[in-house]
Design an enzyme around this catalytic site. Structure first.
Site, PDB file in Angstrom:
ATOM      1  N   ASP A 133       0.912  -1.152   0.107  1.00  0.00           N
ATOM      2  CA  ASP A 133       0.107   0.042  -0.095  1.00  0.00           C
ATOM      3  C   ASP A 133       0.865   1.459   0.077  1.00  0.00           C
ATOM      4  O   ASP A 133       1.867   1.381   0.810  1.00  0.00           O
ATOM      5  CB  ASP A 133      -1.020   0.122   1.063  1.00  0.00           C
ATOM      6  CG  ASP A 133      -1.797  -1.355   1.364  1.00  0.00           C
ATOM      7  OD1 ASP A 133      -1.771  -2.115   0.300  1.00  0.00           O
ATOM      8  OD2 ASP A 133      -2.290  -1.479   2.350  1.00  0.00           O
ATOM      9  N   GLU A 153       2.528   0.385   3.931  1.00  0.00           N
ATOM     10  CA  GLU A 153       2.811  -0.983   4.435  1.00  0.00           C
ATOM     11  C   GLU A 153       2.666  -2.237   3.503  1.00  0.00           C
ATOM     12  O   GLU A 153       2.290  -2.097   2.236  1.00  0.00           O
ATOM     13  CB  GLU A 153       1.778  -1.098   5.410  1.00  0.00           C
ATOM     14  CG  GLU A 153       0.421  -1.202   5.442  1.00  0.00           C
ATOM     15  CD  GLU A 153      -0.655  -1.203   6.257  1.00  0.00           C
ATOM     16  OE1 GLU A 153      -0.021  -1.246   7.482  1.00  0.00           O
ATOM     17  OE2 GLU A 153      -1.861  -1.584   5.837  1.00  0.00           O
ATOM     18  N   ASN A 179       1.224  -6.057   3.320  1.00  0.00           N
ATOM     19  CA  ASN A 179       0.161  -6.955   3.914  1.00  0.00           C
ATOM     20  C   ASN A 179       0.393  -8.236   3.589  1.00  0.00           C
ATOM     21  O   ASN A 179       0.176  -8.722   2.134  1.00  0.00           O
ATOM     22  CB  ASN A 179      -1.175  -6.473   3.672  1.00  0.00           C
ATOM     23  CG  ASN A 179      -1.675  -5.221   4.275  1.00  0.00           C
ATOM     24  OD1 ASN A 179      -1.973  -5.093   5.551  1.00  0.00           O
ATOM     25  ND2 ASN A 179      -1.360  -4.279   3.756  1.00  0.00           N
ATOM     26  N   GLY A 214      -6.970  -9.002   2.739  1.00  0.00           N
ATOM     27  CA  GLY A 214      -8.370  -9.231   2.592  1.00  0.00           C
ATOM     28  C   GLY A 214      -8.727 -10.079   1.190  1.00  0.00           C
ATOM     29  O   GLY A 214      -7.901  -9.826   0.276  1.00  0.00           O
TER      30      GLY A 214
END
Length: 362
Positions: A305, A318, A320, A324
């Site tokens: 991101d 960041e 991840n 999701g």
């Protein structure tokens, strides 16, 4: 007959439990049942592993699902001479449910995305989708992650890590220190938490203090970040092990002031895939994403991101390691735009997990 047995783990002990259930529901719907025999195991908020029927529905009165304490029989994993077996516990008896070939931990936040489940699966000898223990623990810890990014010279917004002990001992002096280092607006973020849980936007000292109080309910370390004036939020997907692919960027237009939990999972934020960005910005996003992947030693998958400021400055936000995973989540949408459908993405991740395990043994 299916070639491999896949253990899909979901739920978990973190505050992102419902998000994990949403992601797992989507994975269970699209995984190739001709190639894989799927074994769904829900982890309750209390940490119990339950063999479920894989039907994940919202609880009455709530828009989000949860693993109930009576969802199924308790199970555990046991390492045997012929592989890793799933064992059902029935009263004072243990029933062997057979060997498992690979796990897909669709778990977000602490106890799922932080290296703990990865360490357990490694200990029992079970290959699994996603980053290994070290990359998972660094990727979820914003303080460690930012230090890893800094070591590679990656651009980040100014920030300051603060601890619960310091806040309790000398809160006023800590506020003075933060205000001397950063300017308003600021964001307060729990260091080891995802899905925007516990994040607060502060525009003055009182809001900063309240934001720290809120963030410290989720972690003993909090990151205070310099805020930007409504930057564009840009994300890319990364896939692979030693050799990786990076998608074209997508853009989030939040329904709120920033990308809150509600904006992500309840309200109508907009996702633009691909993002309308100049070619040089696209190239920099992909280059920095690759460097972020290498900085934490990632494998399998990641979503990286960024913030794009109004003056054109790009900041890495960041990485991840288990983003999701619903069809409307950014990672599947980014890969869909690259020509890799959601079912193909799930299949590719399972292949990468088995490939990584074979490399580790080799």
């Amino acid at each position: 007959m299916a070639d491999e047995r896949v253990l899909v783990l979901y739920g978990g002990q973190s505050s992102e439990h419902p998000v994990s259930c949403l992601s797992a529901r989507s994975v269970l719907e699209v995984v190739d049942r001709e190639r894989y025999e799927v074994v769904p195991v829900g982890i309750t908020r209390g940490g119990r592993w339950l063999l479920t029927d894989g039907v994940i529905e919202a609880r009455p009165g709530s828009p989000l699902p949860e693993v109930d304490e009576d969802a199924g029989d308790p199970v555990t994993l046991v390492r045997g001479v012929d592989g890793t077996h799933l064992v059902r516990l029935v009263g004072d008896r243990a029933e062997d449910l057979g060997a498992i070939d690979v796990a897909f931990p669709v778990l977000h936040g602490p106890f799922g995305e932080d290296g703990t489940i990865q360490g357990y699966l490694t200990t029992v000898g079970l290959p699994y989708v996603g980053a290994d223990v070290t990359a998972s623990s660094v990727g979820i810890d914003k303080r460690a992650m930012k230090l890893a990014f800094k070591a590679r010279g990656l651009p980040q917004v100014p920030y300051l890590p603060v601890t619960w002990g310091r806040w309790q001992r000398d809160g006023a002096a800590l506020l003075d220190e933060v205000e001397a280092a950063l300017s308003y607006p600021m964001f307060t973020k729990p260091a080891r938490q995802g899905s925007s849980i516990g994040i607060t936007l502060a525009r003055h000292r009182e809001a900063l203090a309240a934001g720290l109080d809120e963030a410290f309910t989720h972690d003993r370390v909090v990151i205070v970040e310099q805020g930007l004036d409504r930057p564009r939020e840009v994300e890319v997907g990364v896939l692979g092990n030693d050799e990786i692919e990076v998608t074209a960027p997508g853009e989030i237009v939040p329904s709120d002031e920033f990308y809150t939990f509600e904006a992500k999972y309840i309200d109508d934020s907009q996702l633009h895939v691909p993002a309308d960005l100049p070619p040089d910005v696209v190239a920099n996003v992909q280059r920095f994403a690759t460097q972020a992947w290498l900085a934490i030693g990632c494998r399998g998958m990641a979503r990286v991101d960024f913030f794009l400021d109004r003056d054109g400055t790009l900041y890495l936000n960041e990485i991840n390691t288990i983003p999701g995973f619903t069809p409307s989540s950014m990672l599947p949408m980014l890969w869909q735009a690259e020509g890799l459908s959601y079912p193909e993405l799930v299949d590719r991740l399972l292949e990468l997990a088995l490939e990584a395990a074979a490399d580790d043994l080799g």
